[in-house]
Design an enzyme around this catalytic site. Structure first.
Site, PDB file in Angstrom:
ATOM      1  N   SER A 221       0.876  -1.225  -0.201  1.00 27.25           N
ATOM      2  CA  SER A 221      -0.139  -0.110  -0.089  1.00 27.25           C
ATOM      3  C   SER A 221       0.808   1.322   0.167  1.00 27.25           C
ATOM      4  O   SER A 221       2.048   1.501   0.560  1.00 27.25           O
ATOM      5  CB  SER A 221      -0.891  -0.105   1.349  1.00 27.25           C
ATOM      6  OG  SER A 221      -0.140   0.215   2.516  1.00 27.25           O
ATOM      7  N   ASP A 222       0.518   2.329  -0.524  1.00 28.53           N
ATOM      8  CA  ASP A 222       1.008   3.746  -0.331  1.00 28.53           C
ATOM      9  C   ASP A 222       0.722   3.881   1.193  1.00 28.53           C
ATOM     10  O   ASP A 222      -0.131   3.434   1.783  1.00 28.53           O
ATOM     11  CB  ASP A 222       0.237   4.637  -1.137  1.00 28.53           C
ATOM     12  CG  ASP A 222       1.423   5.821  -1.177  1.00 28.53           C
ATOM     13  OD1 ASP A 222       2.291   6.090  -0.410  1.00 28.53           O
ATOM     14  OD2 ASP A 222       1.013   6.498  -2.266  1.00 28.53           O
ATOM     15  N   TRP A 223       1.521   4.761   1.922  1.00 28.62           N
ATOM     16  CA  TRP A 223       1.482   4.859   3.271  1.00 28.62           C
ATOM     17  C   TRP A 223       0.393   5.500   3.665  1.00 28.62           C
ATOM     18  O   TRP A 223      -0.222   6.622   3.464  1.00 28.62           O
ATOM     19  CB  TRP A 223       2.569   5.977   3.671  1.00 28.62           C
ATOM     20  CG  TRP A 223       4.034   4.977   4.106  1.00 28.62           C
ATOM     21  CD1 TRP A 223       4.854   5.266   4.993  1.00 28.62           C
ATOM     22  CD2 TRP A 223       4.568   3.904   3.321  1.00 28.62           C
ATOM     23  NE1 TRP A 223       5.742   4.204   5.009  1.00 28.62           N
ATOM     24  CE2 TRP A 223       5.730   3.505   3.958  1.00 28.62           C
ATOM     25  CE3 TRP A 223       4.303   3.317   1.845  1.00 28.62           C
ATOM     26  CZ2 TRP A 223       6.432   2.580   3.581  1.00 28.62           C
ATOM     27  CZ3 TRP A 223       4.980   2.163   1.613  1.00 28.62           C
ATOM     28  CH2 TRP A 223       6.243   1.902   2.404  1.00 28.62           C
TER      29      TRP A 223
END
Length: 804
Positions: A221-223
């Site tokens: 995932s993106d953060w």
């Protein structure tokens, strides 16, 4: 049973789930009893930051991705990847969170500079080279952001509405090519696509990416992008970052036991994590993908300079360039304080910066310098020899970290009064105990009078100068975007009279962001008493009139080009346009150096002798600039995106969702494909760029091949010096369709030749260049085509026929 299956079978459910989420901001946990080490990730793409975001841990800073794409050289991109792998190994990172292959849908995109091109083929070729280079070094690459993350406004919540044909032919195309090249990780975007957020997008992540394309790596995932438990686990996500405290962990264990998520799904996620660990050498019993790690042999400084100089695009030249050792008036704040990178997660602290002023001085020419007008809306960070303790002679800014009781946790000495750490603090500082920081230095003014100080950052601040409290208040973030919060922070200015050495202290109570931890991002700005903008422009004019050549460096700022927000204007900030016009009127031999990562308006372009686009050129900016200006190196770059005359002329400007939806109504028509349909022409077409020599395209032959066709072009260097040309091949269907582009890039290749030399260039055209996505499948657009060969999209030199 394979080593991976044996390791998987030895894990209980809780341990398996622990491997699917960050143990902290940047890493996954180790499991010693199966021989698994901790996998560490790091941001890129122009440098490897490592697990610390601060000036105490520098890294080589390369030119912006737009610059790399401007080289039109996948082999050079591969060398860049190898350097970054070397840097990652040095910093203990195993997975680089790069490259970014979202497209230049609009020049207003805030991360335009971080993406390669408006064209999916050029993006794919540069991205493939980059990924192969990183993975040549035994470090994983992570292609991002999957998919349709082409603007920043409301990026956490917007839903991109994109038809299937446009997704397949345009936005997914670079990802498909890079997956086919064997990338080890993919990062899913924050946004949704067609009604489903990407972290939960079963159709695109499971169905397309892992199913149809056969991707066997990890989807991370993106953060903070993962917001749910079962939906993300079932939607194709493998690793949720950062941690702890994200929606997995104990919640995912509960979901499995409740029957909401089959344990077989968790097993497949873990299998992918273990496969990645094996590839990077973290799983005992699994041969790494690169068994013998390369030695640290790539010279980072040299490669940074080479990429920069080869990326520079000469857009206009009346013969003034290259310079012949004249007297030079160098003008512009960015000439002294180089703008080397864009804002956001690309931020890396370089070991040094060669400014344009440094670079030109090293040439030994007669040089005068004037800063001209300052385009920044915030005060520059305090810096310079005047910040020195008058008793001890210690130069710089002392940074002290304290816990809630005021006890010291650690300290640093900084060269400039700008800091940035997220999650992991500098060595020896326990972020979980951190409560406040104190930045202090002695200031010995070179000019007496009213000095301005700027308090930049988020949280509570106290600024004292010579014991007097000038500011004691709290500053809040503009919005919830962490990039905007940390980098596009508010600034409060105060002024006081300084007539001798004073101690300046800025105290800051740190703030904590959920999922990231403690955040320290503060700037102490400073400006001494000085002239007005009109006076600064007049000084520049006087200097230009007295020199044989004026070189004006104009630039955007971090408030203009950064992750976290989109642009609202393509105009250069401040009064830089007024300054260029005034200097050009005073000296007809005015060279304008445009230091921007993406397009800007240039209303003076026809009134100056030369325009050189340097993008964000990285730490060796000045060395590369001097080499090109004085002809030691040819400006060999070509535009990876079309540049407009005015923002209003651009075909696509929409970045604002309506009721949460950003509709890609333009479909296939972005970049040059859309400009072809406009009633006005751009300032410079896709692929444009001059050199210091000239080329004659003598002949072309097109031969059918197993893929599609081989295009062979004969060229002659008709100039007086060696040079480099990028041969571009476009396809034009004989029977154009209104709903399809009339012309598109199908292949390219570069060539170098000496003066008068004849060379042959071979360009392979892939089958995909004549395929379209229709009714859920790729179909060949049969018929006749004209193969256009030329210097750029608007400059065709030769044509030939092709039957498909």
């Amino acid at each position: 049973m394979s080593t991976i299956e044996t390791a998987l079978a030895a894990l209980d459910l809780e341990t398996k789930v622990s491997l699917l989420a960050g143990q902290d901001v940047w890493s996954l946990p180790a499991v010693p009893h199966i021989g698994l080490g901790s996998l560490v990730m790091s941001d890129g793409p122009i440098g490897v930051r490592g697990t610390s975001w601060g000036p105490d841990d520098p890294a080589v800073v390369l030119p912006s991705p737009t610059a790399l794409a401007a080289t039109w050289d996948p082999a050079l991109a591969r060398r860049v990847g190898r350097l970054l792998a070397q840097e990652a190994r040095r910093k203990g990172a195993h997975l680089l969170l790069a490259p970014t292959v979202n497209l230049h849908r609009t020049p207003l995109g805030g991360r335009h500079f971080e993406c390669y091109s408006e064209d999916p083929l050029l993006t794919a070729e540069i991205g493939v080279g980059y990924v192969r280079g990183v993975q040549d070094g035994g470090v994983g690459a992570t292609v991002k952001h999957f998919v349709a993350n082409d603007s920043e406004t409301a990026r956490f919540v917007l839903d991109a509405a994109v038809d299937d044909r446009t997704l397949r032919e345009v936005y997914l195309a670079p990802f498909e090519a890079i997956v086919n090249a064997g990338v080890w990780a993919v990062m899913c975007a924050y946004n949704g696509v067609n009604g489903h957020t990407m972290s939960e997008n079963d159709a695109l992540q499971n169905g397309l990416l892992k199913g149809e394309w056969g991707f066997d790596g990890v989807v991370v995932s993106d953060w903070t992008a993962a917001k749910t438990t079962a939906a993300t686990a079932l939607g194709g996500l493998d690793v949720a970052m950062p941690g702890p405290g994200n929606p997995w962990g104990p919640k995912l264990v509960e979901a499995v036991r409740a029957g909401e998520v089959p344990e077989s799904v968790v097993d497949e996620m873990v299998r992918r994590v273990l496969r990645l660990a094996g590839r990077v050498g973290l799983l005992e019993g699994v041969e790494p993908a690169v068994p013998v790690r390369p030695e640290a042999v790539v010279d980072g400084d040299a490669l940074a300079e080479e990429v920069a100089s080869r990326s520079f695009v000469l857009l206009r030249n009346d013969g003034t360039l290259p310079l012949a050792s004249p007297t030079v008036a160098l003008i512009g704040v960015a000439a002294e304080e180089a703008r080397i990178l864009g804002g956001g997660s690309v931020t890396v602290f370089p070991p040094h910066v060669v400014s344009p002023l440094d670079g030109l001085r090293a040439q030994g020419v007669e040089l005068t310098y004037e800063p001209g007008v300052d385009p920044r809306t915030k005060l520059p960070p305090a810096y310079g020899p005047e910040w020195t303790d008058p008793e001890t002679g210690e130069a710089g800014f002392r940074m002290v970290f304290r816990d809630a009781s005021g006890a010291e946790l650690g300290r640093l000495l900084l060269e400039a009064a700008v800091t940035g750490w997220t999650g992991k603090m500098p060595a020896g500082v326990d972020g979980s105990l951190l409560d406040s920081v104190e930045l202090s230095a002695w200031f010995r003014p070179l000019v007496f009078g009213e000095h301005r100080f700027g308090v930049g950052g988020i949280g509570e601040f106290v600024l004292t100068v010579d014991g007097e409290v000038l500011y004691d208040d709290k500053q809040v973030a503009y919005d919830d975007d962490p990039a905007a919060g940390i980098l596009l922070h508010p600034e409060t200015r105060v002024a006081t009279t300084v007539e001798g050495p004073v101690l300046v202290t800025l105290r800051h109570k740190t703030w904590v962001r959920k999922g990231i931890g403690a955040v320290v991002g503060i700037t102490l700005g400073h400006a001494e008493p000085g002239p007005t903008d009109d006076e600064l422009i007049q000084r520049a004019v006087v200097a230009a009139a007295a020199a044989q050549v004026a070189v004006v460096v104009v630039a955007t700022t971090e408030e203009v080009e950064s992750e976290g927000f989109d642009r609202r204007s393509l105009a250069l900030p401040g009064r830089q346009d007024d300054m260029v016009a005034a200097v050009a009127a005073a000296n007809p031999r005015t060279v304008v150096v445009v230091n921007a990562g993406s397009p800007v308006e240039m209303p003076w372009v026809d009134d100056v002798a030369a325009v050189l686009l340097t993008w964000f050129p990285g730490q060796e900016a000045g060395a590369a600039l001097a080499s090109v200006l004085f002809g030691h190196t040819e400006p060999a770059g070509r535009l990876p995106t079309t540049w407009p005359v005015r923002m209003a002329d651009c075909p696509v400007l929409d970045v604002d969702p309506v009721d949460g939806v950003l509709a890609y109504r333009e479909g296939l028509f972005i970049g040059y494909r859309a400009w072809e349909r406009r009633p006005v022409a751009p300032a410079f077409w896709f692929g444009a760029g001059l050199g210091y020599t000239t080329w004659d395209y003598e002949s072309v032959t097109v031969t059918p091949s197993d893929a599609l066709a081989t295009v062979t072009v004969s060229l002659r260097n008709t100039g007086a010096r060696s040079g480099r040309e990028v041969v571009q091949v476009y396809l034009v269907p004989d029977a154009p369709a209104a709903d399809r582009p009339s012309r598109w890039l199908a292949g390219f290749a570069s060539v170098e030749a000496g003066a008068g030399e004849v060379v042959e260039v071979v360009v392979e055209l892939p089958r995909r260049s004549v395929e379209a996505w229709e009714d859920g499948a790729w179909v060949t657009l049969s018929g006749g085509y004209t193969v256009d060969v030329g210097h750029d999209y608007g400059d065709t030199r030769l044509s030939a026929a092709l039957k498909v």
